[in-house]
Design a protein around this motif. Structure first.
Motif, PDB file in Angstrom:
ATOM      1  N   LEU A 209       0.826  -1.203   0.000  1.00  0.00           N
ATOM      2  CA  LEU A 209       0.000   0.000   0.000  1.00  0.00           C
ATOM      3  C   LEU A 209       0.864   1.259   0.000  1.00  0.00           C
ATOM      4  CD1 LEU A 209      -2.821  -1.018   2.511  1.00  0.00           C
ATOM      5  CD2 LEU A 209      -2.731  -1.309   0.023  1.00  0.00           C
ATOM      6  N   LYS A 210       0.405   2.272  -0.720  1.00  0.00           N
ATOM      7  CA  LYS A 210       1.162   3.515  -0.883  1.00  0.00           C
ATOM      8  C   LYS A 210       0.457   4.737  -0.294  1.00  0.00           C
ATOM      9  CE  LYS A 210       4.179   1.200  -3.293  1.00  0.00           C
ATOM     10  NZ  LYS A 210       5.460   0.805  -2.648  1.00  0.00           N
ATOM     11  N   MET A 211      -0.841   4.652  -0.072  1.00  0.00           N
ATOM     12  CA  MET A 211      -1.579   5.830   0.407  1.00  0.00           C
ATOM     13  C   MET A 211      -1.244   6.148   1.859  1.00  0.00           C
ATOM     14  SD  MET A 211      -3.441   2.887   0.637  1.00  0.00           S
ATOM     15  CE  MET A 211      -4.408   2.859  -0.862  1.00  0.00           C
ATOM     16  N   PRO A 212      -1.527   7.384   2.303  1.00  0.00           N
ATOM     17  CA  PRO A 212      -1.312   7.707   3.731  1.00  0.00           C
ATOM     18  C   PRO A 212      -2.035   6.701   4.628  1.00  0.00           C
ATOM     19  CG  PRO A 212      -1.820   9.688   2.488  1.00  0.00           C
ATOM     20  CD  PRO A 212      -2.047   8.538   1.555  1.00  0.00           C
ATOM     21  N   PHE A 213      -1.366   6.271   5.681  1.00  0.00           N
ATOM     22  CA  PHE A 213      -1.901   5.193   6.512  1.00  0.00           C
ATOM     23  C   PHE A 213      -1.591   5.501   7.977  1.00  0.00           C
ATOM     24  CE2 PHE A 213      -3.373   0.747   5.687  1.00  0.00           C
ATOM     25  CZ  PHE A 213      -3.567   0.364   6.991  1.00  0.00           C
ATOM     26  N   LEU A 214      -2.626   5.479   8.809  1.00  0.00           N
ATOM     27  CA  LEU A 214      -2.477   5.700  10.246  1.00  0.00           C
ATOM     28  C   LEU A 214      -2.943   4.455  10.989  1.00  0.00           C
ATOM     29  CD1 LEU A 214      -1.979   7.567  12.739  1.00  0.00           C
ATOM     30  CD2 LEU A 214      -4.377   8.289  12.501  1.00  0.00           C
ATOM     31  N   ARG A 215      -2.139   4.016  11.953  1.00  0.00           N
ATOM     32  CA  ARG A 215      -2.482   2.856  12.761  1.00  0.00           C
ATOM     33  C   ARG A 215      -2.588   3.273  14.218  1.00  0.00           C
ATOM     34  NH1 ARG A 215       2.745   1.142  11.677  1.00  0.00           N
ATOM     35  NH2 ARG A 215       2.494  -0.439  13.297  1.00  0.00           N
ATOM     36  N   LEU A 216      -3.734   2.966  14.838  1.00  0.00           N
ATOM     37  CA  LEU A 216      -4.002   3.360  16.216  1.00  0.00           C
ATOM     38  C   LEU A 216      -4.162   2.104  17.075  1.00  0.00           C
ATOM     39  CD1 LEU A 216      -6.582   6.206  15.476  1.00  0.00           C
ATOM     40  CD2 LEU A 216      -4.118   6.427  15.875  1.00  0.00           C
ATOM     41  N   ASP A 233       4.974  -2.426  11.903  1.00  0.00           N
ATOM     42  CA  ASP A 233       5.833  -1.302  11.498  1.00  0.00           C
ATOM     43  C   ASP A 233       6.687  -1.700  10.301  1.00  0.00           C
ATOM     44  OD1 ASP A 233       4.968   0.345  13.558  1.00  0.00           O
ATOM     45  OD2 ASP A 233       6.684  -0.056  14.854  1.00  0.00           O
ATOM     46  N   ALA A 234       7.272  -2.886  10.381  1.00  0.00           N
ATOM     47  CA  ALA A 234       8.188  -3.345   9.337  1.00  0.00           C
ATOM     48  C   ALA A 234       7.468  -3.596   8.020  1.00  0.00           C
ATOM     49  CB  ALA A 234       8.900  -4.621   9.796  1.00  0.00           C
ATOM     50  N   LEU A 235       6.208  -3.982   8.097  1.00  0.00           N
ATOM     51  CA  LEU A 235       5.440  -4.240   6.879  1.00  0.00           C
ATOM     52  C   LEU A 235       5.044  -2.952   6.169  1.00  0.00           C
ATOM     53  CD1 LEU A 235       3.003  -7.047   8.135  1.00  0.00           C
ATOM     54  CD2 LEU A 235       4.997  -7.333   6.636  1.00  0.00           C
ATOM     55  N   LEU A 236       4.842  -1.884   6.928  1.00  0.00           N
ATOM     56  CA  LEU A 236       4.350  -0.633   6.351  1.00  0.00           C
ATOM     57  C   LEU A 236       5.141   0.541   6.929  1.00  0.00           C
ATOM     58  CD1 LEU A 236       2.053  -0.001   4.314  1.00  0.00           C
ATOM     59  CD2 LEU A 236       0.617   0.575   6.268  1.00  0.00           C
ATOM     60  N   PRO A 237       6.420   0.649   6.557  1.00  0.00           N
ATOM     61  CA  PRO A 237       7.292   1.638   7.201  1.00  0.00           C
ATOM     62  C   PRO A 237       6.899   3.093   6.968  1.00  0.00           C
ATOM     63  CG  PRO A 237       8.394   0.572   5.333  1.00  0.00           C
ATOM     64  CD  PRO A 237       7.141  -0.193   5.596  1.00  0.00           C
ATOM     65  N   HIS A 238       6.143   3.380   5.897  1.00  0.00           N
ATOM     66  CA  HIS A 238       5.752   4.776   5.652  1.00  0.00           C
ATOM     67  C   HIS A 238       4.539   5.200   6.480  1.00  0.00           C
ATOM     68  CE1 HIS A 238       2.488   3.209   3.048  1.00  0.00           C
ATOM     69  NE2 HIS A 238       1.936   4.393   3.206  1.00  0.00           N
ATOM     70  N   SER A 239       3.905   4.248   7.157  1.00  0.00           N
ATOM     71  CA  SER A 239       2.706   4.557   7.932  1.00  0.00           C
ATOM     72  C   SER A 239       3.063   5.283   9.220  1.00  0.00           C
ATOM     73  CB  SER A 239       1.919   3.291   8.253  1.00  0.00           C
ATOM     74  OG  SER A 239       2.677   2.442   9.101  1.00  0.00           O
ATOM     75  N   GLN A 240       2.062   5.938   9.797  1.00  0.00           N
ATOM     76  CA  GLN A 240       2.227   6.554  11.108  1.00  0.00           C
ATOM     77  C   GLN A 240       1.420   5.747  12.132  1.00  0.00           C
ATOM     78  OE1 GLN A 240       1.870  10.918  11.206  1.00  0.00           O
ATOM     79  NE2 GLN A 240       1.841  10.892   8.970  1.00  0.00           N
ATOM     80  N   LYS A 241       1.821   5.828  13.388  1.00  0.00           N
ATOM     81  CA  LYS A 241       1.082   5.083  14.410  1.00  0.00           C
ATOM     82  C   LYS A 241       0.997   5.910  15.682  1.00  0.00           C
ATOM     83  CE  LYS A 241       4.786   2.466  16.724  1.00  0.00           C
ATOM     84  NZ  LYS A 241       5.986   2.784  15.962  1.00  0.00           N
ATOM     85  N   HIS A 242      -0.002   5.562  16.487  1.00  0.00           N
ATOM     86  CA  HIS A 242      -0.130   6.149  17.811  1.00  0.00           C
ATOM     87  C   HIS A 242      -0.629   5.055  18.743  1.00  0.00           C
ATOM     88  CE1 HIS A 242      -0.713   9.375  20.795  1.00  0.00           C
ATOM     89  NE2 HIS A 242      -1.721   8.624  21.213  1.00  0.00           N
TER      90      HIS A 242
END
Length: 270
Positions: A209-216, A233-242
């Motif tokens: 996946l390339k789109m902006p991605f947020l994981r909560l 994290d390792a699967l989707l390194p461009h994502s953000q998380k909180h």
């Protein structure tokens, strides 16, 4: 009568916001329905248009079950009902749905948010390193209980979702009062959709996946353990998380102000 899934729309009065042009679609988790989002909607729809959709066989769509309850069939139904580019937010099982939507229909998913979710919910003890998740015997217990007492099974699931929360009893009551506005799904729908948690593995799809991605996440979540966060994290390194430090599986219920603040700040950056 149309076979399309029923959705509900909440239009924001704030027409100055940039994200106003793109609606936020909220997808609930297993066993529940879109009513669980009502407290969240009261705050968020002041800033952004919101669409809620019940999964097939749940809530407003209780009379629209699927003969083949596969994830791709669920996704096809939802994207057909929404039929516009949107930001998708999925909680728990809804996170799997949102992720599959983002993979199968990237042109329809402007951005994606998952809440207390994993691309693979089942513990994979045969892998090295072990993939953290729900133990198979826990899911087996739910299948057995469903065949005996649907309502009791859902009550037990609510307790697991709130386990670890500093106000567990209030969280359970809040979720129960919200979702009981609608009739309970059938045992068949519950079993079919529970199988998605057991069998779906979207780790490979997530990585593409390339789109902006947020994981909560909730740090105290027993269904999506904190040990799963780093591998994701390792699967989707461009994502953000909180990570909500004192929350369990439903941070939007247990910590609504913090949840809304984090989500709105991220949406404002799109």
């Amino acid at each position: 009568m149309s076979n399309s899934l029923i959705t509900k729309k909440y239009i924001s009065n704030n027409h100055s916001n940039r994200e106003q042009k793109t609606p936020l679609v909220l997808i609930h988790g297993w066993g529940l329905n879109s009513a669980v989002w009502e407290p969240t909607i009261q705050k968020l729809h002041q800033h952004i248009d919101i669409i809620t959709v019940d999964l097939p066989g749940f809530g407003l769509n209780i009379n629209k079950p699927l003969a083949d309850y596969s994830l791709i069939n669920v996704v096809n139904e939802i994207q057909s009902a929404i039929n516009t580019p949107a930001i998708y937010l999925g909680w728990s099982l809804g996170g799997l749905v949102a992720t599959q939507l983002a993979y199968s229909f990237p042109e329809k998913v402007v951005a994606c948010v998952t809440v207390a979710s994993s691309p693979c919910f089942l513990n994979k003890s045969d892998e090295e390193p072990i993939w953290p998740g729900i133990l198979p015997n826990v899911l087996k217990m739910f299948y057995q209980q469903l065949a005996q007492n649907t309502q009791k099974t859902l009550e037990g699931f609510l307790k697991i979702q709130a386990m670890g929360s500093p106000h567990v009893r209030q969280d359970i009551k809040t979720i129960r009062d919200l979702v009981m506005q609608h009739s309970l799904p059938t045992e068949q729908t519950l079993a079919d959709s529970l199988q998605l948690l057991e069998t779906v593995d979207l780790r490979e799809q997530l990585s593409s996946l390339k789109m902006p991605f947020l994981r909560l996440y909730g740090k105290l979540d027993s269904l999506v353990p904190k040990s799963a966060i780093e591998p994701i994290d390792a699967l989707l390194p461009h994502s953000q998380k909180h990570i909500f430090p004192k929350a369990s599986h439903a941070p939007f219920i247990s910590h609504p102000e913090e949840f809304n603040e984090v989500l709105l700040e991220w949406l404002g950056q799109l």
